[in-house]
Write a protein that holds these residues in place. Structure first.
Motif, short mmCIF file in Angstrom:
data_model
loop_
_atom_site.label_atom_id
_atom_site.label_comp_id
_atom_site.label_asym_id
_atom_site.label_seq_id
_atom_site.Cartn_x
_atom_site.Cartn_y
_atom_site.Cartn_z
N ALA A 50 -11.12 19.20 -15.73
CA ALA A 50 -11.01 19.23 -16.93
C ALA A 50 -9.96 17.84 -17.34
O ALA A 50 -10.38 16.47 -17.94
CB ALA A 50 -11.50 19.84 -17.94
N ASP A 51 -8.50 18.05 -16.82
CA ASP A 51 -7.55 17.14 -17.92
C ASP A 51 -7.55 16.39 -17.37
O ASP A 51 -7.55 15.02 -17.55
CB ASP A 51 -6.68 17.53 -17.40
CG ASP A 51 -5.35 17.47 -17.28
OD1 ASP A 51 -5.44 17.16 -18.82
OD2 ASP A 51 -4.45 16.76 -16.61
N LYS A 60 -15.13 18.06 -21.36
CA LYS A 60 -13.95 18.95 -21.02
C LYS A 60 -14.06 20.23 -20.94
O LYS A 60 -13.69 21.52 -20.03
CB LYS A 60 -12.63 18.33 -21.07
CG LYS A 60 -12.81 16.86 -20.49
CD LYS A 60 -11.13 16.26 -21.21
CE LYS A 60 -11.13 14.77 -20.63
NZ LYS A 60 -9.50 14.57 -20.73
N LYS A 61 -14.28 21.46 -22.52
CA LYS A 61 -14.31 22.62 -22.56
C LYS A 61 -15.04 23.40 -21.24
O LYS A 61 -15.55 24.03 -21.06
CB LYS A 61 -14.48 22.48 -23.71
CG LYS A 61 -13.58 22.47 -24.94
CD LYS A 61 -13.69 22.36 -26.69
CE LYS A 61 -12.58 22.37 -27.31
NZ LYS A 61 -13.19 22.69 -28.34
N ILE A 72 -13.79 23.32 -17.73
CA ILE A 72 -13.48 24.07 -17.68
C ILE A 72 -13.74 25.78 -17.76
O ILE A 72 -13.65 26.61 -17.00
CB ILE A 72 -11.93 24.38 -18.76
CG1 ILE A 72 -11.59 23.46 -19.00
CG2 ILE A 72 -11.55 26.04 -19.26
CD1 ILE A 72 -10.61 23.27 -19.80
N LYS A 73 -15.54 26.35 -18.18
CA LYS A 73 -15.90 27.34 -18.25
C LYS A 73 -16.59 27.36 -17.05
O LYS A 73 -17.91 28.19 -16.60
CB LYS A 73 -16.70 27.46 -19.22
CG LYS A 73 -16.01 27.73 -20.44
CD LYS A 73 -16.72 27.91 -22.01
CE LYS A 73 -16.42 28.23 -23.16
NZ LYS A 73 -17.48 28.27 -24.21
N ASN A 95 -9.94 23.62 -14.33
CA ASN A 95 -8.56 23.42 -15.25
C ASN A 95 -8.03 22.02 -15.35
O ASN A 95 -7.94 20.67 -16.35
CB ASN A 95 -7.70 24.62 -15.81
CG ASN A 95 -7.81 25.23 -16.54
OD1 ASN A 95 -7.24 25.09 -17.99
ND2 ASN A 95 -8.37 26.16 -16.10
N GLU A 96 -7.58 21.57 -14.04
CA GLU A 96 -7.13 20.38 -13.37
C GLU A 96 -8.21 19.57 -13.69
O GLU A 96 -8.39 18.22 -14.31
CB GLU A 96 -6.73 20.41 -12.01
CG GLU A 96 -5.27 21.08 -12.11
CD GLU A 96 -5.06 21.32 -10.37
OE1 GLU A 96 -5.53 21.13 -9.35
OE2 GLU A 96 -3.68 21.75 -9.61
N ASP A 137 -9.84 28.90 -11.52
CA ASP A 137 -9.94 28.15 -12.58
C ASP A 137 -8.73 27.51 -12.90
O ASP A 137 -8.58 26.20 -13.80
CB ASP A 137 -9.61 29.69 -13.85
CG ASP A 137 -10.67 30.35 -14.29
OD1 ASP A 137 -11.42 30.04 -14.46
OD2 ASP A 137 -10.28 31.52 -15.06
#
Length: 607
Positions: free
Chosen positions: A585-586, A595-596, A599-600, A582-583, A578
């Motif tokens: 996506a950011d 982006k969401k 993360i998934k 997350n990185e 994760d």
């Protein structure tokens, strides 16, 4: 299937109170605590026993069925169901679709989970005691099959074979006048033995025989990987893809091959999916790291149903020299992949960037500063066995041992029936097209570190686009250890997509770089290292596997973070994975909804 995994799954059920005390007698390794299993061990009277004696357990499963509407004109000849009792509702729901009072012969084909008994295909003459009464074996037909040397009879394996015993009560409930022919199949059954069995069984079985395949699919993997693997499994079932069975995430490949070939001989080519799930979904806990997936459906007379999905699992840089060579010489050729073997199977295509050439040349002396790589050709059969079937050669290491080294490497790959594409000089065999169940996937390789005509790559993409359903461009570009892509990378990526590329996969930086969505297509600027002996930072030990599902109406991308530890590739657990997602996506250039999805761990691009 491992008994340990069954125990874990059923323990979840007990803890969650989903099925109360029903499961207390179901664990094979708790047999000493079960009166029923004591009876099974001591029985010599000609009976085997269903896994449970509690009738209300099975009644409860049937009460929760959706009860699909099945036309009597569909002429069902086969049905596929799981044997995990965690999936009891799915089993009941599927079998309800074939319920009948008529006498019928039912063949149940199952894995020989414990590899016991005499012979490759084993049957039992014993009847089965169930909560709904005695389910008789079809003794006359079983004896004829034995007389024709199509199977062996051995009662002992059936005392613990849950692939059969878990289903007998369900079958007795929906087909009260059926007689069964239980078959358990060893994984060592050869194609020749399988074909001999199929060539002769039709001469003995009644015309209206029903075949039930007792099979579980993806094993011991997180839910998203199970879903990705099951995509191929569903396509194989729908298209009767016998070759695709060879690399399928299932508990018995020989059983499925016999099942499908028998149905094809009867003209039962139409697959109708009823349910698809896995243990994580049933337990409502997607954090479970080792799931089992379940597919139920029936096969009826008619033409094959369409499933036009194809899967690709792609990785970044794969390097097998220096300290990787040292560790494989010491611990075995498959040592780097021992923790991800199950992950690597179950895909139509498995791809990586080959950072060097397979040659018989002497490697350079062991030195961390050596960057001239050659790989042991004896590793190729290992790579093939674990699932790799295509490599990109368009990179700055394919010519480390000159043109002779590249030619040797290509010849070794060809001799092992492994495809490749891309040329370090961007001249020869830039592309290849793979045809998977009628879906053509084109691959184009590009090495940025050669000053050849870039326009030639663009023209190749345009050409392949006319011949293939999808085009994958695999690039070797960028700056080593830079965690962001350059303007040059971006400009070229956009030109590739403008020319017709559907997805771009990048390598060479040795670290993961961001994702960009451009004109509804995805660019993975760098997948990082898949397997390399670089250890000086955490980022060079991490990589991103991308599982792509090609479909006419959409492209799905499953994101699988990996990490090398002790020169072994590992799937990252949820917590560490994760962090990477997350990185990613950011830092990525993508709409917020994408982006969401990053993360998934799964992106969907609709056309």
């Amino acid at each position: 299937m491992r008994v340990k995994n069954i125990t874990i799954i059923f323990s979840f059920l007990i803890l969650l109170g989903l099925m109360g005390g029903y499961f207390l007698g179901s664990f094979e390794n708790d047999a000493g605590k079960s009166k029923l299993n004591e009876e099974k061990r001591s029985d010599v009277s000609g009976f085997h026993y269903s896994s449970f004696s509690q009738k209300d357990f099975f009644d409860s499963a049937f009460e929760k069925t959706i009860r699909p509407q099945i036309s009597k004109n569909q002429h069902i000849r086969g049905i596929i169901i799981p044997h995990h009792l965690l999936a009891s509702n799915l089993i009941a729901n599927a079998l309800y679709s074939i319920s009948s009072e008529k006498p019928i012969t039912v063949v149940i084909i199952s894995p020989n989970h414990f590899f016991t008994g005499q012979g490759q295909i084993i049957s039992s003459l014993y009847d089965w005691e169930t909560p709904y009464g005695i389910l008789e074996s079809d003794k006359n037909i079983i004896k004829r099959l034995q007389a024709n040397r199509l199977l062996d009879i051995d009662e002992l394996p059936f005392e613990k074979e849950h692939g059969i015993s878990n289903l007998t009560a369900f079958i007795k409930k929906v087909l009260p006048n059926a007689k069964i022919i239980p078959l358990i199949i060893k994984d060592t059954l050869s194609f020749r033995e399988s074909d001999f069995f199929l060539d002769n069984i039709n001469k003995i079985l009644p015309e209206n025989t029903l075949f039930i395949a007792s099979l579980d699919f993806s094993h011991y993997l997180p839910s998203q990987i199970a879903d990705f693997h099951d995509t191929k499994s569903l396509a194989v079932l729908a298209s009767f893809d016998y070759e695709g069975i060879n690399f399928l995430d299932i508990d018995s490949k020989p059983s499925l091959r016999i099942f499908l070939k028998y149905l094809a001989s009867k003209g039962a080519n139409a697959f109708n999916l009823l349910d698809h799930s896995n243990s994580a979904y049933i337990l409502k806990d997607e954090n479970i790291s080792e799931t089992t997936s379940y597919i139920t459906g029936f096969f009826s007379l008619g033409n094959q149903s369409k499933n036009e999905q194809t899967t690709l699992l792609a990785f970044g840089d794969l390097m097998l020299d220096r300290y990787i060579r040292k560790i494989t010489d010491k611990n075995g050729k498959d040592y780097p992949f021992q923790n991800i073997k199950r992950f690597l199977i179950g895909n139509d295509l498995t791809l990586a960037n080959l950072e060097g050439s397979f040659t018989d040349f002497q490697p350079k002396p062991l030195d961390p500063d050596n960057t001239t790589f050659t790989f042991n050709p004896n590793l190729i059969p290992v790579l093939k066995k674990i699932g790799f079937n295509i490599f990109n050669l368009a990179n700055n290491h394919s010519l480390d041992f000159g043109k002779d080294g590249l030619i040797k490497s290509q010849k070794y790959l060809e001799d092992n029936n492994i495809d490749y594409f891309g040329d370090p000089s961007n001249k020869d065999r830039i592309s290849v097209i793979k045809n998977i169940r009628g879906i053509k996937i084109g691959f184009v390789g590009y090495n940025e570190f050669n000053n050849s005509d870039f326009h030639k790559i663009i023209e190749e993409i345009k050409k392949i686009k006319q011949e293939a359903s999808f085009v994958v461009v695999y690039t070797h570009w960028g700056t080593e250890y830079q965690t962001n892509f350059s303007e040059t990378q971006q400009e070229k990526a956009h030109q590739f997509i403008d020319a017709g590329a559907d997805v771009i996969l990048g390598s060479h930086p040795h670290v993961i770089q961001p994702v960009e969505v451009y004109k509804n297509r995805i660019i993975f600027y760098s997948l990082g290292n898949f397997l390399f002996d670089q250890t000086f930072s955490q980022k060079v030990r991490q990589g991103l596997g991308v599982g792509i599902v090609f479909d006419k109406i959409k492209l799905d991308y499953y994101l699988f973070p990996t990490e090398t530890k002790g020169f072994q590739v590992n799937l990252l657990g949820k917590e560490k994975g994760d962090i990477i997602l997350n990185e990613l996506a950011d830092q990525s250039l993508a709409p917020e909804d994408i982006k969401k999805q990053i993360i998934k761990g799964k992106i969907t691009i609709n056309f």
